[in-house]
Design a protein around this motif. Structure first.
Motif, PDB file in Angstrom:
ATOM      1  N   ALA A   1       0.831  -1.207   0.000  1.00 53.85           N
ATOM      2  CA  ALA A   1       0.000   0.000   0.000  1.00 53.85           C
ATOM      3  C   ALA A   1       0.863   1.254   0.000  1.00 53.85           C
ATOM      4  O   ALA A   1       0.615   2.200  -0.765  1.00 53.85           O
ATOM      5  CB  ALA A   1      -0.931  -0.009   1.212  1.00 53.85           C
ATOM      6  N   GLY A   2       1.882   1.277   0.850  1.00 60.31           N
ATOM      7  CA  GLY A   2       2.756   2.447   0.908  1.00 60.31           C
ATOM      8  C   GLY A   2       3.487   2.690  -0.398  1.00 60.31           C
ATOM      9  O   GLY A   2       3.600   3.835  -0.860  1.00 60.31           O
ATOM     10  N   ILE A   3       3.974   1.627  -1.020  1.00 59.59           N
ATOM     11  CA  ILE A   3       4.692   1.761  -2.291  1.00 59.59           C
ATOM     12  C   ILE A   3       3.753   2.233  -3.397  1.00 59.59           C
ATOM     13  O   ILE A   3       4.103   3.101  -4.213  1.00 59.59           O
ATOM     14  CB  ILE A   3       5.352   0.427  -2.666  1.00 59.59           C
ATOM     15  N   VAL A   4       2.550   1.679  -3.423  1.00 56.87           N
ATOM     16  CA  VAL A   4       1.583   2.067  -4.461  1.00 56.87           C
ATOM     17  C   VAL A   4       1.241   3.546  -4.354  1.00 56.87           C
ATOM     18  O   VAL A   4       1.205   4.266  -5.370  1.00 56.87           O
ATOM     19  CB  VAL A   4       0.316   1.197  -4.357  1.00 56.87           C
ATOM     20  N   PHE A   5       0.998   4.033  -3.152  1.00 57.96           N
ATOM     21  CA  PHE A   5       0.697   5.457  -3.000  1.00 57.96           C
ATOM     22  C   PHE A   5       1.873   6.320  -3.465  1.00 57.96           C
ATOM     23  O   PHE A   5       1.673   7.368  -4.094  1.00 57.96           O
ATOM     24  CB  PHE A   5       0.345   5.779  -1.551  1.00 57.96           C
ATOM     25  N   ALA A   6       3.085   5.894  -3.163  1.00 59.32           N
ATOM     26  CA  ALA A   6       4.259   6.651  -3.603  1.00 59.32           C
ATOM     27  C   ALA A   6       4.334   6.706  -5.127  1.00 59.32           C
ATOM     28  O   ALA A   6       4.633   7.759  -5.712  1.00 59.32           O
ATOM     29  CB  ALA A   6       5.527   6.029  -3.021  1.00 59.32           C
TER      30      ALA A   6
ATOM     31  N   VAL B   1      -1.670   2.086   7.484  1.00 57.30           N
ATOM     32  CA  VAL B   1      -1.574   1.369   8.761  1.00 57.30           C
ATOM     33  C   VAL B   1      -2.781   0.469   9.007  1.00 57.30           C
ATOM     34  O   VAL B   1      -2.695  -0.486   9.781  1.00 57.30           O
ATOM     35  CB  VAL B   1      -1.392   2.343   9.946  1.00 57.30           C
ATOM     36  N   SER B   2      -3.909   0.742   8.351  1.00 60.05           N
ATOM     37  CA  SER B   2      -5.090  -0.103   8.548  1.00 60.05           C
ATOM     38  C   SER B   2      -5.091  -1.299   7.608  1.00 60.05           C
ATOM     39  O   SER B   2      -5.569  -2.379   7.950  1.00 60.05           O
ATOM     40  CB  SER B   2      -6.373   0.703   8.350  1.00 60.05           C
ATOM     41  N   GLY B   3      -4.581  -1.105   6.385  1.00 58.11           N
ATOM     42  CA  GLY B   3      -4.540  -2.201   5.429  1.00 58.11           C
ATOM     43  C   GLY B   3      -5.862  -2.491   4.767  1.00 58.11           C
ATOM     44  O   GLY B   3      -6.132  -3.640   4.387  1.00 58.11           O
ATOM     45  N   ASN B   4      -6.692  -1.474   4.585  1.00 58.76           N
ATOM     46  CA  ASN B   4      -7.946  -1.655   3.857  1.00 58.76           C
ATOM     47  C   ASN B   4      -7.643  -1.802   2.362  1.00 58.76           C
ATOM     48  O   ASN B   4      -6.482  -1.859   1.960  1.00 58.76           O
ATOM     49  CB  ASN B   4      -8.889  -0.475   4.131  1.00 58.76           C
ATOM     50  N   VAL B   5      -8.688  -1.837   1.540  1.00 56.09           N
ATOM     51  CA  VAL B   5      -8.498  -2.054   0.099  1.00 56.09           C
ATOM     52  C   VAL B   5      -8.552  -0.758  -0.701  1.00 56.09           C
ATOM     53  O   VAL B   5      -8.533  -0.799  -1.932  1.00 56.09           O
ATOM     54  CB  VAL B   5      -9.551  -3.034  -0.457  1.00 56.09           C
ATOM     55  N   PHE B   6      -8.587   0.385  -0.037  1.00 57.73           N
ATOM     56  CA  PHE B   6      -8.701   1.634  -0.782  1.00 57.73           C
ATOM     57  C   PHE B   6      -7.465   1.913  -1.628  1.00 57.73           C
ATOM     58  O   PHE B   6      -7.556   2.634  -2.631  1.00 57.73           O
ATOM     59  CB  PHE B   6      -8.969   2.795   0.173  1.00 57.73           C
ATOM     60  N   TRP B   7      -6.314   1.382  -1.251  1.00 56.02           N
ATOM     61  CA  TRP B   7      -5.131   1.577  -2.091  1.00 56.02           C
ATOM     62  C   TRP B   7      -5.297   0.856  -3.426  1.00 56.02           C
ATOM     63  O   TRP B   7      -4.807   1.336  -4.452  1.00 56.02           O
ATOM     64  CB  TRP B   7      -3.872   1.130  -1.359  1.00 56.02           C
ATOM     65  N   LEU B   8      -6.013  -0.265  -3.417  1.00 55.52           N
ATOM     66  CA  LEU B   8      -6.331  -0.931  -4.681  1.00 55.52           C
ATOM     67  C   LEU B   8      -7.308  -0.097  -5.504  1.00 55.52           C
ATOM     68  O   LEU B   8      -7.205  -0.029  -6.731  1.00 55.52           O
ATOM     69  CB  LEU B   8      -6.920  -2.312  -4.407  1.00 55.52           C
ATOM     70  N   PHE B   9      -8.248   0.554  -4.830  1.00 56.16           N
ATOM     71  CA  PHE B   9      -9.191   1.424  -5.534  1.00 56.16           C
ATOM     72  C   PHE B   9      -8.469   2.606  -6.176  1.00 56.16           C
ATOM     73  O   PHE B   9      -8.857   3.071  -7.253  1.00 56.16           O
ATOM     74  CB  PHE B   9     -10.261   1.938  -4.569  1.00 56.16           C
TER      75      PHE B   9
END
Length: 288
Positions: free
Chosen positions: A87-92, A115-123
């Protein structure tokens, strides 16, 4: 430096630092990866044993746990590190086009999701790439369901091939998942039926209820498709989320790539557009 320019420079940093502090409070209170832990458990055991809005509640279709099943066989600390690290890498990567001075404070604003690990980073990935790769809309469709607004965009713009790909991909993945675990799918349907709207505190009870937000989101994306306003896609996804919360705002991280990558419309999707383009092409060519 005038006040307006200073505000544009400092406000993202103030928000980023404040939200990072909030993330630290979350970690100190409930630990790290609390949403990811629900996915990890669901992929290893009963899917729908916990009620919504309770620890380790899993709310998505069996297709999602089947997709992450190999990763979920890792011990929890390893799974958590991989999931949150991704998630952190994807946002970067999504924010990289802005340059590090703008991207870093915005990345800090994404830390609650990290820090939560939800799926919004995939969205956010779907926001960035979903117009060129319509099959990605299967991800929101088979998890939170209502934020899957890409087909609305394609339908309004008469991009029929992309609409077909998005719908067909979702149907194929869903059908394959159902074939692998029909009992899980029936359990999910019953889980949704028995919990949706049971109490406002369980599903979609924050702020405006989903019965109001979802039609507004659909209308917003339809208007955006008509007027070619791409920013309406992630905004609509935030509004259409079943449980409305500030964490969903991280899908906006997909905007830099979405706005930069202007996917050309497929003229074959719209016969009227194709005919008009053909006439224009003949006119440009001149007499032979």
């Amino acid at each position: 430096m005038d006040v307006r320019r200073r505000l544009m420079t400092d406000l993202p940093w103030l928000c980023g630092v404040g939200i990072t502090a909030y993330s630290a409070v979350i970690v100190a209170t409930v630990g790290v990866g609390y949403d990811a832990h629900a996915y990890w458990l669901a992929a290893r055991g009963p899917l729908y044993g916990a009620a919504p809005n309770t620890p380790d509640a899993y709310l998505y279709s069996p297709a999602f746990t089947q997709a992450i099943w190999p990763l979920a066989q890792l011990p929890w600390p390893v799974f958590c590190a991989v999931w949150l690290g991704a998630a952190g890498i994807v946002f970067a990567l999504l924010l990289r086009p802005l340059g590090w001075r703008r991207a870093l404070p915005l990345w800090l604003c994404c830390t609650p999701e990290v820090v939560s690990g939800n799926v919004f980073w995939l969205f956010a990935v779907v926001v960035a790439l979903g117009l060129r790769r319509p099959w990605l809309w299967a991800v929101p469709a088979l998890t939170k369901i209502t934020p899957a607004l890409g087909p609305v965009w394609f339908a309004v713009r008469r991009e029929w091939s992309r609409l077909g790909i998005s719908v067909l991909a979702t149907a194929l993945v869903g059908a394959l998942s159902f074939a692998l675990d029909p009992a899980g799918w029936w359990a999910w349907i019953e889980f949704l039926r028995s919990n949706l709207g049971s109490t406002t505190s369980q599903v979609g009870g924050l702020f405006v209820p989903p019965v109001v937000r979802i039609p507004v989101a659909v209308a917003l994306v339809a208007w955006g498709a008509w007027r070619d306003r791409r920013w309406t896609i992630p905004v609509g996804m935030v509004l259409a989320n079943p449980v409305f919360g500030s964490t969903a705002l991280v899908v906006l991280a997909g905007l830099p790539l979405l706005l930069r990558d202007r996917a050309p419309a497929d003229p074959s999707d719209d016969p009227a557009r194709s005919a008009g383009q053909a006439v224009a092409d003949r006119g440009d060519a001149g007499p032979s």
